[in-house]
Design a protein around this motif. Structure first.
Motif, PDB file in Angstrom:
ATOM      1  N   TRP A  19       0.818  -1.206   0.000  1.00 13.59           N
ATOM      2  CA  TRP A  19       0.000   0.000   0.000  1.00 13.59           C
ATOM      3  C   TRP A  19       0.855   1.262   0.000  1.00 13.59           C
ATOM      4  N   PHE A  20       2.007   1.186   0.643  1.00 13.72           N
ATOM      5  CA  PHE A  20       2.936   2.315   0.589  1.00 13.72           C
ATOM      6  C   PHE A  20       3.369   2.575  -0.849  1.00 13.72           C
ATOM      7  N   LEU A  21       3.614   1.498  -1.589  1.00 14.76           N
ATOM      8  CA  LEU A  21       4.021   1.619  -2.993  1.00 14.76           C
ATOM      9  C   LEU A  21       2.893   2.203  -3.831  1.00 14.76           C
ATOM     10  N   VAL A  22       1.659   1.808  -3.539  1.00 16.31           N
ATOM     11  CA  VAL A  22       0.502   2.344  -4.255  1.00 16.31           C
ATOM     12  C   VAL A  22       0.425   3.861  -4.110  1.00 16.31           C
ATOM     13  N   PHE A  23       0.719   4.376  -2.913  1.00 18.39           N
ATOM     14  CA  PHE A  23       0.702   5.817  -2.675  1.00 18.39           C
ATOM     15  C   PHE A  23       1.965   6.505  -3.194  1.00 18.39           C
ATOM     16  N   LEU A  24       3.089   5.788  -3.173  1.00 17.43           N
ATOM     17  CA  LEU A  24       4.366   6.403  -3.517  1.00 17.43           C
ATOM     18  C   LEU A  24       4.430   6.832  -4.976  1.00 17.43           C
ATOM     19  N   GLY A  25       3.918   6.003  -5.889  1.00 12.67           N
ATOM     20  CA  GLY A  25       3.985   6.326  -7.313  1.00 12.67           C
ATOM     21  C   GLY A  25       3.313   7.643  -7.650  1.00 12.67           C
ATOM     22  N   PRO A  26       2.006   7.780  -7.395  1.00 14.98           N
ATOM     23  CA  PRO A  26       1.355   9.054  -7.712  1.00 14.98           C
ATOM     24  C   PRO A  26       1.894  10.219  -6.897  1.00 14.98           C
ATOM     25  N   ALA A  27       2.266   9.980  -5.639  1.00 14.91           N
ATOM     26  CA  ALA A  27       2.808  11.066  -4.821  1.00 14.91           C
ATOM     27  C   ALA A  27       4.110  11.584  -5.412  1.00 14.91           C
ATOM     28  N   GLY A  28       4.956  10.675  -5.909  1.00 12.84           N
ATOM     29  CA  GLY A  28       6.217  11.087  -6.515  1.00 12.84           C
ATOM     30  C   GLY A  28       6.007  11.896  -7.783  1.00 12.84           C
ATOM     31  N   LEU A  29       5.091  11.433  -8.648  1.00 12.68           N
ATOM     32  CA  LEU A  29       4.815  12.163  -9.884  1.00 12.68           C
ATOM     33  C   LEU A  29       4.258  13.554  -9.599  1.00 12.68           C
ATOM     34  N   LEU A  30       3.341  13.639  -8.664  1.00 22.23           N
ATOM     35  CA  LEU A  30       2.718  14.935  -8.354  1.00 22.23           C
ATOM     36  C   LEU A  30       3.705  15.872  -7.669  1.00 22.23           C
ATOM     37  N   ALA A  31       4.555  15.319  -6.800  1.00 19.73           N
ATOM     38  CA  ALA A  31       5.561  16.157  -6.145  1.00 19.73           C
ATOM     39  C   ALA A  31       6.535  16.726  -7.176  1.00 19.73           C
ATOM     40  N   GLY A  71       5.921   0.656 -11.306  1.00 18.60           N
ATOM     41  CA  GLY A  71       4.964   0.281 -10.279  1.00 18.60           C
ATOM     42  C   GLY A  71       4.434  -1.122 -10.483  1.00 18.60           C
ATOM     43  N   GLY A  72       4.109  -1.471 -11.725  1.00 18.86           N
ATOM     44  CA  GLY A  72       3.649  -2.818 -12.015  1.00 18.86           C
ATOM     45  C   GLY A  72       4.697  -3.866 -11.696  1.00 18.86           C
ATOM     46  N   THR A  73       5.943  -3.567 -12.028  1.00 16.81           N
ATOM     47  CA  THR A  73       7.044  -4.500 -11.744  1.00 16.81           C
ATOM     48  C   THR A  73       7.185  -4.751 -10.253  1.00 16.81           C
ATOM     49  N   LEU A  74       7.205  -3.690  -9.467  1.00 20.92           N
ATOM     50  CA  LEU A  74       7.428  -3.832  -8.028  1.00 20.92           C
ATOM     51  C   LEU A  74       6.239  -4.472  -7.323  1.00 20.92           C
ATOM     52  N   ILE A  75       5.028  -4.110  -7.737  1.00 19.80           N
ATOM     53  CA  ILE A  75       3.851  -4.700  -7.108  1.00 19.80           C
ATOM     54  C   ILE A  75       3.778  -6.196  -7.408  1.00 19.80           C
ATOM     55  N   CYS A  76       4.013  -6.580  -8.661  1.00 22.12           N
ATOM     56  CA  CYS A  76       3.989  -8.005  -9.021  1.00 22.12           C
ATOM     57  C   CYS A  76       5.073  -8.776  -8.272  1.00 22.12           C
ATOM     58  N   SER A  77       6.260  -8.197  -8.173  1.00 23.41           N
ATOM     59  CA  SER A  77       7.364  -8.872  -7.494  1.00 23.41           C
ATOM     60  C   SER A  77       7.091  -9.036  -6.005  1.00 23.41           C
ATOM     61  N   MET A  78       6.605  -7.965  -5.365  1.00 21.57           N
ATOM     62  CA  MET A  78       6.323  -8.034  -3.935  1.00 21.57           C
ATOM     63  C   MET A  78       5.171  -8.988  -3.641  1.00 21.57           C
ATOM     64  N   MET A  79       4.192  -9.029  -4.544  1.00 24.06           N
ATOM     65  CA  MET A  79       3.085  -9.959  -4.388  1.00 24.06           C
ATOM     66  C   MET A  79       3.575 -11.404  -4.442  1.00 24.06           C
ATOM     67  N   ALA A  80       4.404 -11.706  -5.433  1.00 22.92           N
ATOM     68  CA  ALA A  80       4.919 -13.075  -5.573  1.00 22.92           C
ATOM     69  C   ALA A  80       5.850 -13.426  -4.426  1.00 22.92           C
ATOM     70  N   ASN A  81       6.581 -12.456  -3.939  1.00 27.25           N
ATOM     71  CA  ASN A  81       7.569 -12.708  -2.886  1.00 27.25           C
ATOM     72  C   ASN A  81       6.929 -13.090  -1.557  1.00 27.25           C
ATOM     73  N   VAL A  82       5.663 -12.733  -1.380  1.00 28.07           N
ATOM     74  CA  VAL A  82       4.950 -13.146  -0.166  1.00 28.07           C
ATOM     75  C   VAL A  82       4.972 -14.667  -0.057  1.00 28.07           C
ATOM     76  N   GLU A  83       4.802 -15.357  -1.191  1.00 28.73           N
ATOM     77  CA  GLU A  83       4.833 -16.819  -1.200  1.00 28.73           C
ATOM     78  C   GLU A  83       6.255 -17.347  -1.272  1.00 28.73           C
TER      79      GLU A  83
END
Length: 238
Positions: A19-31, A71-83
């Motif tokens: 969830w931090f990553l979900v917020f980080l992407g748009p926050a970084g672009l807008l900043a 963002g897609g790369t990191l979310i997919c990787s972190m999701m898979a890494n849970v397992e």
């Protein structure tokens, strides 16, 4: 079965930083755009005085494709890494849930997280425009939604490829390296054909026929999804 798997995955991502990553992407672009307009406010406002919102969106659109790919790369990787990190594939796949349902649940959760990030980008863009004093012109809500979501649809082939690679590889070095490489290549691919898939998120904003590239992204994404699901269903990932 897929909804049960999705509910389990939803619980697993708590405290994993997704969830931090979900917020980080748009926050970084807008900043970045806030700083850009803040430092050159008079100059940029003079250039875009006929369409202040359009100027903001054009500046923002240059970085949306890279953000989607990374963002897609990191979310997919972190999701898979849970397992992968807990070595829980064997226990997960021993449950009375098909491998196809497991794959689709993880895919749906990744897509939902990215959609949430795109929605935050749209909402944040409106807030940034108001902070910059653009209230004198009507807010182009359709364009603000289009800049994120049409690009998101166009980026689906790469996102689905990243999910496939992340679920198949226990070591996430290769999937992440692949995603970063594709993200960087997208910055320099505009000289290539418009039908080069890395160009599609950008063209989904700048082209005269943006829907064409979004639909193409969805279609190619489905073509990537089928072999990815087939491979996952047969590969020993325990």
């Amino acid at each position: 079965m897929m909804w049960r798997a999705l509910s389990a995955d939803w619980l697993k991502i708590r405290g994993k930083g997704l969830w931090f990553l979900v917020f980080l992407g748009p926050a970084g672009l807008l900043a970045m755009q806030g700083l850009n307009f803040g430092l050159r406010y008079d100059y940029l406002k003079n250039i875009h005085q006929a369409d202040l919102w359009g100027g903001l969106l054009d500046n923002l659109s240059n970085f949306v494709p890279v953000a989607l790919y990374l963002g897609g790369t990191l979310i997919c990787s972190m999701m898979a890494n849970v397992e992968h990190q807990t070595s829980s594939w064997k226990q997960l796949l021993a449950l009375p849930v098909s491998r196809a349902a497991v794959f689709l649940a993880k895919l749906l959760l990744c897509l939902l997280l990215l959609a949430a990030s795109c929605l935050l980008l749209s909402a944040g863009t409106v807030a940034l425009g108001w902070m910059l004093g653009f209230q004198s012109q009507p807010v182009p809500y359709t364009d603000i939604l289009r800049i994120g979501f049409l690009g998101y649809a166009a980026a689906l082939p790469v996102i689905l490829l990243q999910l496939w690679l992340s679920l198949a590889a226990r070591n996430q070095t290769f999937p992440i390296a692949c995603g970063i490489t594709l993200s960087l290549l997208s910055l320099f691919s505009y000289s290539l054909s418009e039908w080069f898939p890395l160009n599609w998120p950008g063209l989904a904003w700048s082209s005269s026929k943006p829907w064409l590239f979004s639909i193409s992204g969805i279609f190619l994404g489905l073509l990537v999804l089928l072999p990815g699901a087939w491979h996952f269903a047969r590969k020993d990932v325990a």
